[in-house]
Enzyme design. Structure first.
Site, PDB file in Angstrom:
ATOM      1  CB  THR A  59      -0.852   0.053   1.290  1.00  0.00           C
ATOM      2  OG1 THR A  59      -1.570  -0.979   1.194  1.00  0.00           O
ATOM      3  CG2 THR A  59      -2.093   1.239   1.134  1.00  0.00           C
ATOM      4  CB  THR A  60       3.658   2.366   2.128  1.00  0.00           C
ATOM      5  OG1 THR A  60       3.020   2.202   3.261  1.00  0.00           O
ATOM      6  CG2 THR A  60       4.407   3.659   2.330  1.00  0.00           C
ATOM      7  CE1 TYR A  75     -16.467  -0.356  -5.054  1.00  0.00           C
ATOM      8  CE2 TYR A  75     -16.880  -2.149  -6.564  1.00  0.00           C
ATOM      9  CZ  TYR A  75     -16.990  -0.867  -6.403  1.00  0.00           C
ATOM     10  OH  TYR A  75     -18.112  -0.109  -6.960  1.00  0.00           O
ATOM     11  CE1 TYR A 128      -1.884  -4.709   5.773  1.00  0.00           C
ATOM     12  CE2 TYR A 128      -1.562  -4.512   3.220  1.00  0.00           C
ATOM     13  CZ  TYR A 128      -1.691  -3.687   4.655  1.00  0.00           C
ATOM     14  OH  TYR A 128      -1.753  -2.629   4.717  1.00  0.00           O
ATOM     15  NE  ARG A 170      -3.980   2.088   3.379  1.00  0.00           N
ATOM     16  CZ  ARG A 170      -3.866   3.210   2.637  1.00  0.00           C
ATOM     17  NH1 ARG A 170      -4.778   3.420   1.648  1.00  0.00           N
ATOM     18  NH2 ARG A 170      -3.289   4.151   3.212  1.00  0.00           N
ATOM     19  CE  LYS A 191       1.304  -3.789   6.921  1.00  0.00           C
ATOM     20  NZ  LYS A 191       1.544  -3.023   5.567  1.00  0.00           N
ATOM     21  CB  ILE A 243       4.839  -5.031   7.586  1.00  0.00           C
ATOM     22  CG1 ILE A 243       5.225  -6.521   7.496  1.00  0.00           C
ATOM     23  CG2 ILE A 243       4.715  -4.367   6.219  1.00  0.00           C
ATOM     24  CD1 ILE A 243       4.545  -7.365   6.445  1.00  0.00           C
TER      25      ILE A 243
END
Length: 294
Positions: A44-45, A107, A133, A138, A163, A205
């Site tokens: 994501t980052t 989504y 994850y 998000r 994570k 993380i």
């Protein structure tokens, strides 16, 4: 393979928006020198959401090439389409990654059974270990403990860790009680890493590790050694920065912070991500100063 301080690397972009390979290689080299124990490429980052598949797995390959086996490389490879996710796993393997970081479908909002079936399908053809994850803020999808436990128990050699960015700290104990200490639990929230580790987690993380890799590595080493007095001291030193990096939409604040600690680091973000506000930049400046980084 998966413990201590693992930065979720930002992806540097040149002014024209292309991946800045030279800056990326320099970032990777610095992270390894500063004590990071593994690297996440294109999470994501790393703005994976706005990378083409070719760009994404070229960046993973660059990370693998630059790391040269000194630390493991974990490739962001999730998708809300199970077929695409399977293709991403193959691409991560072909790029040389040691493992993949996989979110549940976003989504679509699948049921817990849909989440299970997604990962069970991926398990049939996966050629490298997977870190689940869980980041409900998000994905709008939460891998409930019972579902995670079911997935890992059925495919224990493939799903090696999580994570966890759910913010639900009690899950660390719940997962550990069901899956044992060999299942690697990594915090996905820098500000909760101290509590997470004290309950049985083995690392983080981290977004903050982009900016403060040595301090984050020292913090995780203190936790691993059971020196929670030292860990608390480092947590307090880093806490304002942990908070500041999320005052505005990430990774805007962390990319700004990178320009402060590594002058000349590229400032470019890909839309819809934008440069952080003046208030956000001021908070980052204050956090960096509190940590002794500027």
């Amino acid at each position: 393979m998966f413990s201590r301080s693992i930065p979720a690397l930002v992806t540097p972009f040149a002014p024209d928006g292309a991946v800045d390979e030279a800056a990326y290689r320099e970032l990777i080299e610095w992270q390894i020198a500063e004590g990071s124990s593994a690297l996440v490429a294109c999470g994501t980052t790393g703005e994976a959401a706005t990378l083409t598949m070719e760009e994404q797995f070229r960046a993973v390959a660059i990370c693998v090439e630059q790391a040269r086996g000194r630390v493991p490389v974990i490739a962001g490879a999730g998708s809300n389409d199970t077929r695409v996710a399977a293709g991403n796993l193959a691409a991560a393997r072909d790029a040389g990654a040691d493992a993949a970081l996989m979110v549940p479908p976003y989504y679509n909002r699948p049921s817990q059974e849909g989440i299970y079936q997604h990962f069970a399908t991926l398990a049939k053809g996966a050629a490298l270990p997977i870190l689940l994850y869980n980041v409900p803020a998000r994905t709008v999808t939460d891998i409930q403990p019972a579902t995670l436990i079911r997935i890992v128990r059925e495919f224990p050699e493939l799903f090696v860790g999580v994570k966890d960015a759910s913010g639900a700290l009690a899950r660390v104990s719940e997962h550990r009680a069901a899956l044992g200490p060999d299942f690697r639990q990594l915090s996905g929230n820098d500000d909760l890493a101290l509590a997470f580790n004290s309950m049985g987690g083995v690392g983080c993380i981290s977004v903050t590790a982009n900016v403060a890799p040595r301090l984050c590595a020292d913090f995780q080493a203190a936790c691993e050694a059971g020196d929670y007095a030292k860990a608390l001291e480092l947590h307090d030193r880093l806490f304002p920065l942990h908070v500041a990096l999320f005052i505005d939409a990430s990774p805007g604040p962390v990319k700004y912070a990178m320009t402060r600690v590594r002058p000349g680091f590229p400032e470019t973000l890909r839309l819809p991500m934008t440069w952080p506000s003046e208030a956000s930049r001021a908070a980052v400046d204050a956090g960096l100063a509190h940590a002794g980084l500027v």
